[in-house]
Structures are given as structure tokens and as C-alpha cells.
Write an enzyme that holds these catalytic residues in place. Structure first.
Site, PDB file in Angstrom:
ATOM      1  N   LYS A 206       0.843  -0.979   0.182  1.00  0.00           N
ATOM      2  CA  LYS A 206      -0.076  -0.045  -0.062  1.00  0.00           C
ATOM      3  C   LYS A 206       0.834   1.199   0.215  1.00  0.00           C
ATOM      4  O   LYS A 206       1.810   1.418   1.056  1.00  0.00           O
ATOM      5  CB  LYS A 206      -0.898  -0.057   1.083  1.00  0.00           C
ATOM      6  CG  LYS A 206      -1.885   1.361   1.339  1.00  0.00           C
ATOM      7  CD  LYS A 206      -2.729   1.046   2.613  1.00  0.00           C
ATOM      8  CE  LYS A 206      -3.564   2.453   2.552  1.00  0.00           C
ATOM      9  NZ  LYS A 206      -4.276   2.367   3.871  1.00  0.00           N
ATOM     10  N   LYS A 259      -2.075  -1.542  -3.648  1.00  0.00           N
ATOM     11  CA  LYS A 259      -3.080  -0.487  -3.880  1.00  0.00           C
ATOM     12  C   LYS A 259      -2.317   0.757  -3.749  1.00  0.00           C
ATOM     13  O   LYS A 259      -1.267   0.849  -3.231  1.00  0.00           O
ATOM     14  CB  LYS A 259      -3.814  -0.560  -2.503  1.00  0.00           C
ATOM     15  CG  LYS A 259      -4.657   0.748  -2.261  1.00  0.00           C
ATOM     16  CD  LYS A 259      -5.176   0.803  -0.601  1.00  0.00           C
ATOM     17  CE  LYS A 259      -5.784   1.948  -0.469  1.00  0.00           C
ATOM     18  NZ  LYS A 259      -6.295   2.044   1.000  1.00  0.00           N
TER      19      LYS A 259
HETATM   20  C1  PBG Z   1      -7.378   3.470   5.991  1.00  0.00           C
HETATM   21  C2  PBG Z   1      -7.601   3.366   4.336  1.00  0.00           C
HETATM   22  C3  PBG Z   1      -7.541   4.459   3.271  1.00  0.00           C
HETATM   23  C4  PBG Z   1      -7.789   3.788   2.220  1.00  0.00           C
HETATM   24  C5  PBG Z   1      -8.404   2.675   2.402  1.00  0.00           C
HETATM   25  N1  PBG Z   1      -8.141   2.358   3.924  1.00  0.00           N
HETATM   26  C6  PBG Z   1      -6.980   5.735   3.468  1.00  0.00           C
HETATM   27  C7  PBG Z   1      -5.585   6.049   3.623  1.00  0.00           C
HETATM   28  O1  PBG Z   1      -4.708   5.141   3.919  1.00  0.00           O
HETATM   29  O2  PBG Z   1      -5.352   7.279   3.839  1.00  0.00           O
HETATM   30  C8  PBG Z   1      -8.004   4.604   0.758  1.00  0.00           C
HETATM   31  C9  PBG Z   1      -8.988   3.957  -0.009  1.00  0.00           C
HETATM   32  C10 PBG Z   1      -9.419   4.822  -1.431  1.00  0.00           C
HETATM   33  O3  PBG Z   1      -8.759   5.858  -1.447  1.00  0.00           O
HETATM   34  O4  PBG Z   1     -10.460   4.494  -1.731  1.00  0.00           O
HETATM   35  N2  PBG Z   1      -5.874   3.659   6.075  1.00  0.00           N
END
Ligand code: PBG
Length: 337
Positions: A206, A259
């Protein structure tokens, strides 16, 4: 000369050679849940996506079920007055997400329920874990600086407790997205201690991405200071994503994830080639959705064709499942089931 054009001469022939397909079973549909009743609140940064209270959400899950979508991913959105420094509302007994899981499972037991496990939607500071001050010499000179950062190891038990609460309520998968080292192992350990066989979908690779912008409005989870670069991955690294995935698999991840999706197709492809032992999920994130939506609404592109092409590209790269805000609309308007 090889006659490639014979593969493309008409629609029937093109369909015969198309070996990458989209199936409704590939989709995982994200939901934002709020407290209250009868709420369907549109999210301005993500046209077509709403925040739901539990009752209206269950109705919507009936709708997507009728369209063939059987997998959902839940995010909790809570008001500022229940947020605190430790994100207590995330892992409290009977928390918002646990109640949502129970309601879905009661109404539609066959739905595969994934829950996001992260503190950012519940902390007053909007970071994904507990803050701690550390002191270290400044990079530019020897002066000792105070740095406030998310503390890895004290965050782990809180994530484990949150996962446990969701699992106890009946979640099929818990999905840790906080990017703390060791989070998969901590959660796995807590679940097995409790005798729960809930699976873990690890947000393994991520990246610290600007494509999460619309989500942070939707979930009211933007950090109140700084950014997430000390825990989410630096997108300028080449191999680290594979190392993150490998570590999560070693820690017991049942499914793994890359992601965002579209700008990271290379990582999806490399992960798919390297790791055959666990299913690979790609998350087409909020910014990817908002970008296509905005361009389509402005009349700059053909939404149906762009969405189809992007989903096929994610599958072609090697993802088995796609988390996408387009799942419902795709099935409603464009899929020929
Ligand atoms: C929580 C999380 C996020 C997303 C999924 N889980 C936000 C982030 O990391 O700031 C983003 C998902 C999206 O942008 O659709 N940490």
C-alpha cells in the site's frame, strides 16, 4: 508476415480470442457506514457513492446481491466527538462496524464481509496508529529534534483488538490497512488465540498515494498534521512492494493486495507472477474512481468503455479480485451477466 488482423476481423472473432474477462465474482464493493437511521448521504468527492446508516446499507447490500455482487468491504465513519487519541471507537465492544457486520450477516448470510482494520477513521489526529514523540538528530545538523510519529509496536495490539471485534461479529475477512510492520502476525495471533478462523486480507503493498484524497473526505480520515509517508510505502521503490507481500504471506496473510491499482499495474503483474500461493487483490481507489467520474461527467470520455478497459487491465496484470467503487454501477448499467 504474421496475420494478426485475422484475430480482430469482427466482433465474434475478437470475443473468441479475448482471454481476459470480468466476472461479477471478481468484485469487492466498498461501503462507508455511519451511525443513525435512514441515512443515505452522497459523498461530494465521489459522485454515486454514499455514506449509509446500518439500515439503509443492508437495503443496498440486497440490491447489489440481486446484481450478483457478493463481497463487501466496510469502512466506519464516526463523528469528531467520539474520536480520541487512541481511536477507542475502532475496537470498542459493539463498535459501529461490528454492528454492521452482524446486521449484514443476519439479513444476507452468504455475503462475504471484509472489514478495514485501521485507526485513522477513529483517531482525533487522523493517523493510522498511536502517536509517540521520539528524539533524534536533525538530518541537516546535529541538533536534537522532537518528532511526533506513529508508534509501530504499541499500535499492534489495538489493531489486533479491532480485528478480533470484527471477527467475533462474523466478518469473513479482516483487512489491516494501517501499514504497521507485523500487523498481520499480531492479528493472526489474536484470532487464533480466540479460536476464530477469520481470514486476513493484507493491504500488503500500500503506497503513500495522493489518489486516496477523495476517500479521506468520505471517511473524514485525513491526518490533522503531516502525512502517512513514515508508514505507507514510498512509490519510488521498485522491489520493496514484493518484500512487503512476502513478509505478509510469511506472517500468515490469506489474501494479499496491491493498492492503488491503475498506476501500479507493474506491481500487480510482478506480485501475480511471484506469489501463486495466495489470491491477489487490487484496490482501484477513490482517486481513480473520482478521476474517471469527473472526466465522464464533463463529457471528456466514454465512461463505460474507460471503466471496462481499466478493469480488464487490472485483471490482465494478474489481480484475481478488484475492490472498486464502480462495481455496482458496472453491474447495473454495463455488464451483460
Ligand atoms: C485506511 C484506508 C485508506 C484507504 C483505504 N483504507 C486511506 C488512507 O490510507 O489514507 C483508501 C481507499 C481509497 O482511496 O479508496 N488507512
Amino acid at each position: 508476415m504474421k496475420r494478426f488482423r485475422t484475430f480482430r476481423k469482427d466482433q465474434v472473432t475478437r470475443d473468441r480470442y479475448a482471454d481476459v474477462t470480468i466476472n461479477v465474482r471478481d468484485f469487492i464493493y466498498p461501503y462507508f457506514v455511519v451511525e443513525g437511521e435512514g441515512i443515505v448521504e452522497p459523498i461530494p468527492t465521489m459522485p454515486g457513492i454514499n455514506r449509509y446508516s446500518i439500515d439503509t446499507l443492508v437495503k443496498d447490500v440486497h440490491e447489489i446481491k440481486a446484481l450478483g455482487i457478493d463481497k463487501v468491504l466496510l469502512f466506519g465513519v464516526v463523528s469528531d466527538d467520539v474520536k480520541d487519541e487512541r481511536g477507542t471507537a475502532a475496537y470498542a465492544e459493539d463498535n459501529l462496524i461490528s454492528r454492521t457486520v452482524r446486521a449484514i450477516k443476519q439479513a444476507l448470510p452468504d455475503t462475504v464481509v471484509f472489514t478495514d482494520v485501521c485507526l485513522c477513521e477513529y483517531t482525533s489526529h487522523g493517523h493510522c496508529g498511536l502517536l509517540k514523540e521520539r528524539r533524534e538528530p536533525a538530518v541537516s545538523g546535529g541538533v536534537i529534534q522532537k518528532i511526533i510519529d506513529v508508534d509501530n509496536d504499541t499500535t499492534l495490539p489495538l489493531l489486533a483488538e479491532m480485528a478480533y471485534q470484527h471477527a467475533k461479529a462474523g466478518a469473513d475477512f479482516v483487512a489491516p490497512s494501517a501499514m504497521m510492520d507485523g500487523q498481520v502476525e499480531a492479528i493472526k495471533h489474536r484470532l487464533s488465540e480466540a479460536g476464530l478462523s477469520t481470514k486476513v486480507l493484507a493491504y500488503s503493498a500500500k503506497y503513500a498515494s495522493a489518489f486516496y484524497g477523495p476517500f479521506r473526505d468520505a471517511a473524514d480520515s485525513a491526518p490533522s498534521f503531516g502525512d502517512r509517508k513514515t508508514y505507507q510505502m514510498d512509490f519510488r521503490t521498485h522491489d520493496q512492494g514484493l518484500e512487503e507481500i512476502e513478509a505478509d504471506i510469511e506472517e500468515g496473510a490469506d489474501w494479499t493486495m496491491v493498492k492503488p491499482a491503475m498506476p501500479y499495474l507493474d506491481m500487480i503483474a510482478r506480485a501475480a507472477e511471484r506469489f501463486h500461493q495466495v489470491p491477489l487483490v487490487a484496490y482501484q481507489v477513490s482517486g481513480e474512481y473520482a478521476m474517471v467520474k469527473a472526466a465522464a461527467q464533463a463529457g471528456f470520455l466514454d465512461e463505460q468503455r474507460v471503466v471496462y478497459e481499466s478493469l480488464i487491465a487490472i485483471k490482465r496484470a494478474g489481480a484475481q479480485y478488484i475492490i472498486t467503487y464502480y462495481a455496482k454501477e458496472y453491474q447495473q448499467r454495463w455488464a451483460s451477466i
